[in-house]
Design a protein around this motif. Structure first.
Motif, mmCIF file in Angstrom:
data_model
loop_
_atom_site.group_PDB
_atom_site.id
_atom_site.type_symbol
_atom_site.label_atom_id
_atom_site.label_comp_id
_atom_site.label_asym_id
_atom_site.label_seq_id
_atom_site.Cartn_x
_atom_site.Cartn_y
_atom_site.Cartn_z
ATOM 1 N N ILE A 59 0.833 -1.193 0.000
ATOM 2 C CA ILE A 59 0.000 0.000 0.000
ATOM 3 C C ILE A 59 0.870 1.245 0.000
ATOM 4 C CG2 ILE A 59 -1.748 1.295 1.292
ATOM 5 C CD1 ILE A 59 -2.688 -1.445 2.402
ATOM 6 N N LEU A 60 0.553 2.161 -0.911
ATOM 7 C CA LEU A 60 1.252 3.445 -0.968
ATOM 8 C C LEU A 60 0.497 4.433 -0.095
ATOM 9 C CD1 LEU A 60 3.540 5.134 -2.303
ATOM 10 C CD2 LEU A 60 1.882 5.722 -4.071
ATOM 11 N N SER A 61 1.200 4.911 0.921
ATOM 12 C CA SER A 61 0.573 5.846 1.862
ATOM 13 C C SER A 61 1.560 6.926 2.219
ATOM 14 C CB SER A 61 0.138 5.089 3.120
ATOM 15 O OG SER A 61 -0.325 5.994 4.099
ATOM 16 N N GLU A 62 1.172 8.157 1.990
ATOM 17 C CA GLU A 62 2.013 9.316 2.300
ATOM 18 C C GLU A 62 3.415 9.170 1.705
ATOM 19 O OE1 GLU A 62 1.805 9.443 6.547
ATOM 20 O OE2 GLU A 62 -0.378 9.676 6.532
ATOM 21 N N GLY A 63 3.480 8.652 0.483
ATOM 22 C CA GLY A 63 4.748 8.521 -0.218
ATOM 23 C C GLY A 63 5.586 7.328 0.197
ATOM 24 N N LEU A 64 5.060 6.518 1.119
ATOM 25 C CA LEU A 64 5.795 5.336 1.572
ATOM 26 C C LEU A 64 5.036 4.083 1.189
ATOM 27 C CD1 LEU A 64 6.707 6.513 5.183
ATOM 28 C CD2 LEU A 64 8.320 6.189 3.306
ATOM 29 N N LEU A 65 5.786 3.008 0.901
ATOM 30 C CA LEU A 65 5.159 1.729 0.627
ATOM 31 C C LEU A 65 5.088 0.916 1.909
ATOM 32 C CD1 LEU A 65 6.824 0.787 -2.782
ATOM 33 C CD2 LEU A 65 4.419 1.375 -2.418
ATOM 34 N N CYS A 66 3.915 0.446 2.230
ATOM 35 C CA CYS A 66 3.736 -0.361 3.436
ATOM 36 C C CYS A 66 3.272 -1.748 3.035
ATOM 37 C CB CYS A 66 2.682 0.272 4.343
ATOM 38 S SG CYS A 66 3.003 1.983 4.766
ATOM 39 N N MET A 67 3.766 -2.759 3.731
ATOM 40 C CA MET A 67 3.288 -4.118 3.520
ATOM 41 C C MET A 67 2.338 -4.452 4.660
ATOM 42 S SD MET A 67 6.193 -6.176 1.635
ATOM 43 C CE MET A 67 7.145 -6.868 2.950
ATOM 44 N N VAL A 68 1.111 -4.766 4.294
ATOM 45 C CA VAL A 68 0.072 -4.953 5.295
ATOM 46 C C VAL A 68 -0.694 -6.235 4.982
ATOM 47 C CG1 VAL A 68 -1.852 -3.840 6.494
ATOM 48 C CG2 VAL A 68 -0.173 -2.434 5.299
ATOM 49 N N LYS A 69 -0.962 -7.012 6.011
ATOM 50 C CA LYS A 69 -1.810 -8.194 5.826
ATOM 51 C C LYS A 69 -3.205 -7.754 5.405
ATOM 52 C CE LYS A 69 -0.507 -12.338 7.783
ATOM 53 N NZ LYS A 69 -1.077 -13.523 8.379
ATOM 54 N N ASP A 70 -3.808 -8.495 4.474
ATOM 55 C CA ASP A 70 -5.095 -8.024 3.945
ATOM 56 C C ASP A 70 -6.212 -8.017 4.996
ATOM 57 O OD1 ASP A 70 -5.594 -10.747 4.015
ATOM 58 O OD2 ASP A 70 -5.868 -10.968 1.852
ATOM 59 N N ILE A 71 -6.035 -8.776 6.080
ATOM 60 C CA ILE A 71 -7.063 -8.737 7.132
ATOM 61 C C ILE A 71 -7.004 -7.431 7.924
ATOM 62 C CG2 ILE A 71 -7.441 -11.222 7.437
ATOM 63 C CD1 ILE A 71 -5.476 -10.960 9.898
ATOM 64 N N ASP A 72 -5.911 -6.669 7.772
ATOM 65 C CA ASP A 72 -5.791 -5.374 8.446
ATOM 66 C C ASP A 72 -6.152 -4.209 7.530
ATOM 67 O OD1 ASP A 72 -5.021 -6.411 10.905
ATOM 68 O OD2 ASP A 72 -2.889 -6.382 10.405
ATOM 69 N N VAL A 73 -6.755 -4.546 6.387
ATOM 70 C CA VAL A 73 -7.071 -3.541 5.379
ATOM 71 C C VAL A 73 -8.575 -3.540 5.140
ATOM 72 C CG1 VAL A 73 -6.746 -2.922 2.939
ATOM 73 C CG2 VAL A 73 -4.832 -3.830 4.257
ATOM 74 N N TYR A 74 -9.155 -2.376 4.992
ATOM 75 C CA TYR A 74 -10.537 -2.366 4.562
ATOM 76 C C TYR A 74 -10.816 -1.212 3.615
ATOM 77 C CZ TYR A 74 -11.234 0.690 8.685
ATOM 78 O OH TYR A 74 -11.140 1.652 9.627
#
Ligand SMILES: [Zn+2]
Length: 90
Positions: free
Chosen positions: A54-69
């Protein structure tokens, strides 16, 4: 908001994490140091199994899909207040 409500029981449907695709605007739980969990907003760039990039505030984050909505989904506290749909998915 209507599409999130189950026609059978009237409760909110659960989000199916596997259905979140790239290009989707999402909120996600960013786990900075296991103690400080913050909700961030970003755009899904790609997916690798159950990990979303996920691109957020210019940074790439790796996030488990269960923590995403999805951005337009009802927030989690709605589930806690009213309960979530338990009907079998068709
Ligand atoms: Zn239901």
């Amino acid at each position: 908001m209507k599409k999130w409500i189950c026609k059978s029981c009237g409760l909110y449907k659960k989000i199916i994490p596997g259905h979140i695709k790239s290009g989707r605007k999402v909120f996600f739980i960013h786990n900075a140091d296991n103690m400080n969990k913050t909700i961030k907003k970003g755009v899904v760039v790609s997916r690798n199994k159950d990990i979303l990039i996920i691109l957020s505030e210019g940074l790439l984050c790796m996030v488990k899909d269960i923590d995403v909505y999805p951005e337009d989904a009802p927030v989690y506290f709605v589930y806690n207040m009213f309960g979530a749909c338990e009907c079998p998915t068709k």
